[in-house]
Design a protein around this motif. Structure first.
Motif, short mmCIF file in Angstrom:
data_model
loop_
_atom_site.label_atom_id
_atom_site.label_comp_id
_atom_site.label_asym_id
_atom_site.label_seq_id
_atom_site.Cartn_x
_atom_site.Cartn_y
_atom_site.Cartn_z
N MET A 1 1.03 -1.05 -0.01
CA MET A 1 -0.17 0.07 0.17
C MET A 1 0.95 1.19 0.11
O MET A 1 1.94 1.11 0.43
N THR A 2 0.46 2.07 -0.78
CA THR A 2 1.38 3.54 -0.83
C THR A 2 0.47 4.58 -0.44
O THR A 2 -0.83 4.67 -0.35
N TYR A 3 0.79 5.76 -0.07
CA TYR A 3 0.02 6.93 0.10
C TYR A 3 -0.21 7.85 -0.94
O TYR A 3 0.50 7.78 -2.04
N PHE A 4 -1.30 8.58 -0.88
CA PHE A 4 -2.01 9.48 -2.24
C PHE A 4 -0.86 10.51 -1.79
O PHE A 4 -0.60 11.17 -0.96
N MET A 5 -0.39 11.06 -2.98
CA MET A 5 0.41 12.15 -3.08
C MET A 5 0.20 13.55 -3.78
O MET A 5 -0.59 13.22 -4.79
N ILE A 6 0.25 14.41 -2.90
CA ILE A 6 -0.13 15.91 -4.11
C ILE A 6 1.16 16.36 -3.99
O ILE A 6 2.49 16.44 -3.46
N GLN A 7 1.21 17.96 -4.53
CA GLN A 7 2.28 18.74 -4.62
C GLN A 7 2.02 19.88 -3.98
O GLN A 7 0.85 20.45 -3.49
N ARG A 8 3.19 20.51 -3.09
CA ARG A 8 2.95 21.47 -2.49
C ARG A 8 4.12 22.53 -2.89
O ARG A 8 5.15 22.20 -3.07
N CYS A 9 3.59 23.76 -2.92
CA CYS A 9 4.39 25.06 -3.55
C CYS A 9 5.18 25.50 -2.30
O CYS A 9 4.82 26.06 -1.45
N THR A 10 6.65 25.55 -2.61
CA THR A 10 7.47 25.99 -1.49
C THR A 10 7.55 27.63 -1.59
O THR A 10 7.91 28.32 -0.72
N ALA A 11 7.11 28.05 -2.63
CA ALA A 11 6.88 29.61 -2.77
C ALA A 11 5.81 30.24 -2.37
O ALA A 11 5.77 31.26 -1.49
N CYS A 12 4.72 29.43 -2.45
CA CYS A 12 3.28 30.23 -1.68
C CYS A 12 2.65 29.33 -0.87
O CYS A 12 1.41 29.79 -0.15
N GLY A 13 3.06 27.97 -0.91
CA GLY A 13 2.24 27.09 0.00
C GLY A 13 1.04 26.51 -0.47
O GLY A 13 0.51 25.51 0.24
N ALA A 14 0.63 26.72 -1.65
CA ALA A 14 -0.68 26.16 -2.21
C ALA A 14 -0.36 24.48 -2.49
O ALA A 14 0.64 24.04 -2.83
N ALA A 15 -1.50 23.88 -2.04
CA ALA A 15 -1.49 22.55 -2.61
C ALA A 15 -2.09 22.09 -3.75
O ALA A 15 -3.09 22.70 -4.12
N GLY A 16 -1.47 21.23 -4.61
CA GLY A 16 -2.26 21.12 -5.77
C GLY A 16 -2.30 19.54 -6.34
O GLY A 16 -1.53 18.76 -5.74
N TYR A 17 -3.53 19.12 -6.97
CA TYR A 17 -3.37 17.77 -7.56
C TYR A 17 -4.51 18.16 -8.91
O TYR A 17 -5.53 18.86 -8.41
N PRO A 18 -4.25 17.56 -10.05
CA PRO A 18 -3.14 16.73 -10.14
C PRO A 18 -1.77 17.27 -10.29
O PRO A 18 -1.68 18.64 -10.31
N ARG A 19 -0.66 16.50 -10.67
CA ARG A 19 0.52 16.99 -10.76
C ARG A 19 0.69 18.03 -12.03
O ARG A 19 -0.04 17.94 -12.95
N ARG A 20 1.46 19.00 -11.53
CA ARG A 20 1.82 20.20 -12.84
C ARG A 20 3.22 20.31 -12.53
O ARG A 20 4.14 20.12 -11.72
#
Length: 108
Positions: free
Chosen positions: A1-20
């Motif tokens: 089993m693996t965890y669901f991954m999102i992206q986080r911007c280190t510049a503004c802190g926004a979380a995003g999905y799907p990957r960009r």
């Protein structure tokens, strides 16, 4: 089993999905992966029919929208007794056909 991954911007802190490749808020390319392990169910739907044989054998089944604690919404498979408002943990599991599916299970 693996965890669901999102992206986080280190510049503004926004979380995003799907990957960009760029942040959806500030367009920075400073994105890092982060595990999104839990959230709250917003909506539930029961599926009674499927054209996919792999799912047809498991009908009826629940799918739903989960608001992740990290911010984004996720559409995933739910535990049979799931209800809107329930806290759930998110895990990604192999479906047997080479794909990965997101499943939400009750916390605790």
């Amino acid at each position: 089993m693996t965890y669901f991954m999102i992206q986080r911007c280190t510049a503004c802190g926004a979380a995003g999905y799907p990957r960009r490749t760029l942040c959806r808020r500030c367009l920075a390319d400073a994105l890092v992966d982060e595990a999104a392990g839990a959230g709250r169910i917003l909506a539930v739907a029961r599926l009674h029919r499927s054209f996919e044989q792999a799912f047809a054998d498991r009908l009826p089944m629940l799918i739903g929208t989960v608001l992740l604690d990290a911010g984004p919404h996720l559409h995933c498979f739910l535990a049979p007794d799931a209800r809107a408002g329930d806290r759930v943990g998110i895990a990604c599991v192999a479906d047997g056909d080479g794909g990965i599916l997101a499943h939400a299970e009750p916390e605790g």
